[in-house]
Enzyme design. Structure first.
Site, PDB file in Angstrom:
ATOM      1  N   ASN A   8       0.863  -1.184   0.000  1.00 24.28           N
ATOM      2  CA  ASN A   8       0.000   0.000   0.000  1.00 24.28           C
ATOM      3  C   ASN A   8       0.895   1.229   0.000  1.00 24.28           C
ATOM      4  OD1 ASN A   8      -1.871   1.990   0.408  1.00 24.28           O
ATOM      5  ND2 ASN A   8      -2.185   1.534   2.593  1.00 24.28           N
ATOM      6  N   TRP A   9       0.909   1.913  -1.144  1.00 22.88           N
ATOM      7  CA  TRP A   9       1.808   3.072  -1.271  1.00 22.88           C
ATOM      8  C   TRP A   9       1.206   4.348  -0.681  1.00 22.88           C
ATOM      9  CZ3 TRP A   9       4.208   2.750  -6.897  1.00 22.88           C
ATOM     10  CH2 TRP A   9       5.128   1.688  -6.921  1.00 22.88           C
ATOM     11  N   LYS A  10      -0.053   4.284  -0.244  1.00 23.41           N
ATOM     12  CA  LYS A  10      -0.721   5.463   0.340  1.00 23.41           C
ATOM     13  C   LYS A  10      -0.568   6.664  -0.608  1.00 23.41           C
ATOM     14  CE  LYS A  10       0.678   3.548   4.736  1.00 23.41           C
ATOM     15  NZ  LYS A  10       0.160   3.542   6.086  1.00 23.41           N
ATOM     16  N   HIS A  96      -9.494   0.792   4.582  1.00 23.32           N
ATOM     17  CA  HIS A  96      -8.189   0.998   5.221  1.00 23.32           C
ATOM     18  C   HIS A  96      -8.367   1.928   6.423  1.00 23.32           C
ATOM     19  CE1 HIS A  96      -4.099   2.305   5.968  1.00 23.32           C
ATOM     20  NE2 HIS A  96      -3.736   1.165   5.405  1.00 23.32           N
ATOM     21  N   GLU A  98      -6.756   4.333   7.571  1.00 31.77           N
ATOM     22  CA  GLU A  98      -6.591   5.779   7.352  1.00 31.77           C
ATOM     23  C   GLU A  98      -7.858   6.378   6.753  1.00 31.77           C
ATOM     24  OE1 GLU A  98      -2.874   5.356   5.300  1.00 31.77           O
ATOM     25  OE2 GLU A  98      -1.936   4.826   7.208  1.00 31.77           O
ATOM     26  N   GLU A 169      -5.472  -5.308  10.277  1.00 35.55           N
ATOM     27  CA  GLU A 169      -4.465  -4.273  10.519  1.00 35.55           C
ATOM     28  C   GLU A 169      -4.818  -3.528  11.805  1.00 35.55           C
ATOM     29  OE1 GLU A 169      -2.361  -3.057   6.632  1.00 35.55           O
ATOM     30  OE2 GLU A 169      -4.122  -1.818   6.868  1.00 35.55           O
ATOM     31  N   GLY A 175       2.045   2.160  10.621  1.00 35.75           N
ATOM     32  CA  GLY A 175       2.934   3.314  10.473  1.00 35.75           C
ATOM     33  C   GLY A 175       3.570   3.767  11.776  1.00 35.75           C
ATOM     34  N   SER A 214       3.344  -2.305  10.328  1.00 34.16           N
ATOM     35  CA  SER A 214       4.792  -2.241  10.546  1.00 34.16           C
ATOM     36  C   SER A 214       5.527  -3.535  10.157  1.00 34.16           C
ATOM     37  CB  SER A 214       5.091  -1.833  11.995  1.00 34.16           C
ATOM     38  OG  SER A 214       4.562  -0.546  12.246  1.00 34.16           O
ATOM     39  N   GLY A 235       2.901  -1.199   4.255  1.00 34.42           N
ATOM     40  CA  GLY A 235       2.873   0.224   3.902  1.00 34.42           C
ATOM     41  C   GLY A 235       4.282   0.754   3.691  1.00 34.42           C
ATOM     42  N   GLY A 236       4.833   1.379   4.734  1.00 37.10           N
ATOM     43  CA  GLY A 236       6.132   2.059   4.638  1.00 37.10           C
ATOM     44  C   GLY A 236       7.230   1.226   3.987  1.00 37.10           C
TER      45      GLY A 236
END
Ligand code: PEP
Length: 250
Positions: A8-10, A96, A98, A169, A175, A214, A235-236
């Site tokens: 997930n590149w957000k 998601h 966010e 998640e 994150g 994470s 993600g990150g």
């Protein structure tokens, strides 16, 4: 069941940066045996088309991070499943954390998006997970049950089980650098599998459940080997091709 490793590149990467990262990923994954895995990349909308064109590995698929549950219409700023499919993308994320917590999407809207996406021909990774407060108040089971029931109410039938994936998640692990412990992951994934059996019946055993929060190259292998963990949502650590390639080969 093929394991899924999803990125997930957000809200990161222009189309040019997308081309650069996926060109590197094409090279890095050339010699990784992937016949038992599916790799999903969720770039921003503006990079979908270029991402679908640049990826040259038959095990890597592109998806969108969100959709609007209508074919077309006066919905300024929104994107329909038809548009996503026309970009060459096959998957979409729904729910998601966010979007739930920053954009304030509720369970009912996440459910509508999930059903509409599936009915339109997109495959879905539906995300669920509790906040730290909900966990500390002992509400893990109830939160997961409510999110799953509302997300999966009125699923189109028949639905082949590989088209719907659940991502667990925990909000407090996204994150933050805080990965859930192996006990936390096993507990939550076991609850989700049991809830899925009630909602989906036999196909629950073939529904993949991903862990996200994470994940990094250092912990990917251990998490992937846990019971009821059928893949990872990253993600990150998915933003750099070399770090994501290490997770893919974990
Ligand atoms: C995510 O965005 O879905 C996620 C799990 O992020 P991170 O890996 O950065 O915690």
């Amino acid at each position: 069941m093929k394991k899924i490793i999803a990125a997930n590149w957000k809200m990161f990467k222009t189309s040019e940066e997308t081309i650069q990262t996926l060109t590197e990923l094409n090279t890095l994954t050339e010699n990784i045996p992937l016949d038992n895995k599916e790799i999903l990349i969720f770039p921003p909308f503006t990079s979908l088309e270029v991402a679908a064109k640049i990826v040259n590995n038959p095990y890597i698929f592109i998806g969108a991070q969100d959709l609007y549950p209508a074919k077309e219409g006066a919905f300024t700023g929104e994107i329909s499943p038809t548009m996503i499919l026309a970009c060459g993308a096959k998957w979409v994320l729904t729910g998601h954390s966010e979007r739930r917590h920053i954009i304030k999407e509720d369970n009912a809207l996440v459910g509508q998006k999930t059903i509409f996406a599936l009915a339109s021909g997109l495959n879905v990774v539906a995300c669920i997970g509790e906040t730290l407060e909900q966990r500390e108040e002992g509400n893990l089971y109830d939160v997961l049950a409510e999110q799953l029931q509302q997300t999966l109410a009125k699923l189109p039938t028949p639905l082949s089980p590989e088209r719907l994936v659940i991502a667990y998640e925990p909000v407090w692990a996204i994150g933050t650098g805080k990965t859930a412990s192996t006990e936390d992951i096993i507990e939550a994934h076991t609850i989700i599998r049991e809830l899925l059996k009630n909602i989906l019946g036999v196909s629950a055993m073939q529904t993949r459940i991903l862990y996200g929060g994470s994940v990094k190259p250092e912990n990917a292998h251990e998490i992937l080997s846990l019971d009821n963990v059928d893949g990872l949502l990253v993600g990150g650590a998915s933003l750099k091709a070399d770090s994501f390639a290490k997770i893919i080969s974990a």
